[in-house]
Design an enzyme around this catalytic site. Sequence first.
Site, short mmCIF file in Angstrom:
data_model
loop_
_atom_site.label_atom_id
_atom_site.label_comp_id
_atom_site.label_asym_id
_atom_site.label_seq_id
_atom_site.Cartn_x
_atom_site.Cartn_y
_atom_site.Cartn_z
CG ASP A 1 58.95 73.05 -65.50
OD1 ASP A 1 60.04 72.53 -65.17
OD2 ASP A 1 58.34 73.85 -64.77
CG PHE A 2 58.58 65.39 -67.41
CD1 PHE A 2 57.25 65.27 -67.77
CD2 PHE A 2 59.23 64.28 -66.88
CE1 PHE A 2 56.57 64.07 -67.61
CE2 PHE A 2 58.56 63.07 -66.73
CZ PHE A 2 57.23 62.96 -67.09
#
Length: 271
Positions: free
Chosen positions: A198-199
């Site tokens: 979940d960058f």
Amino acid sequence: MSHIQRETSCSRPRLNSNLDADLYGYKWARDNVGQSGATIYRLYGKPDAPELFLKHGKGSVANDVTDEMVRLNWLTEFMPLPTIKHFIRTPDDAWLLTTAIPGKTAFQVLEEYPDSGENIVDALAVFLRRLHSIPVCNCPFNSDRVFRLAQAQSRMNNGLVDASDFDDERNGWPVEQVWKEMHKLLPFSPDSVVTHGDFSLDNLIFDEGKLIGCIDVGRVGIADRYQDLAILWNCLGEFSPSLQKRLFQKYGIDNPDMNKLQFHLMLDEFF
């Protein structure tokens, strides 16, 4: 996230008794940004005490909080992360207490200093390359597309996907249509690296102009590098197409694979 208040002051919640003694004297604020399903509190204002974050999950979300604790323990050898201060797991709940990384999120910095966009993107690309260079053989966690598709299908079948939160390109689509269109983009050859999962700009922390760490690592695992690239690219689209283009240039990709990019954006709609 600029359209919402990022946190709200709140009273001290009911805590597990093992946490009570350590947390007296703090002021409390509840996070409004995170989308993990967990309840997140920032603890601050206690004299001579560090700022902390407390994440609480119940039911299936307790498993997510546990996953984050395990990944924090592993990834801290390779990347700058919050430090675990306390973890409690019961049959129904999980509590994860960590230090706070000082600074502001990449989203906040881009909002406040739009002229620094190129420097911010350059730092993000370097940080992401560092993460992706961790040897895959060292990573005990699998997050590949087979695993994630199974999770996505389970969430779809159980009515857990929020179609009202879809990206503009899929606004008004039923969940089943996203599922169908996503599968039209398969198959493709995986390019497996250690990914964050979940960058996003809200999970990357800057201080004094430098990217000093990341948070929310509960989805860390081996997956295609576009798992991270797609999410970051999508976030940068809120600011400028030129920043999206620069991300790939600085990361080292001359010709982005738009098929993989779109697949991972659609996959992320299920989480």
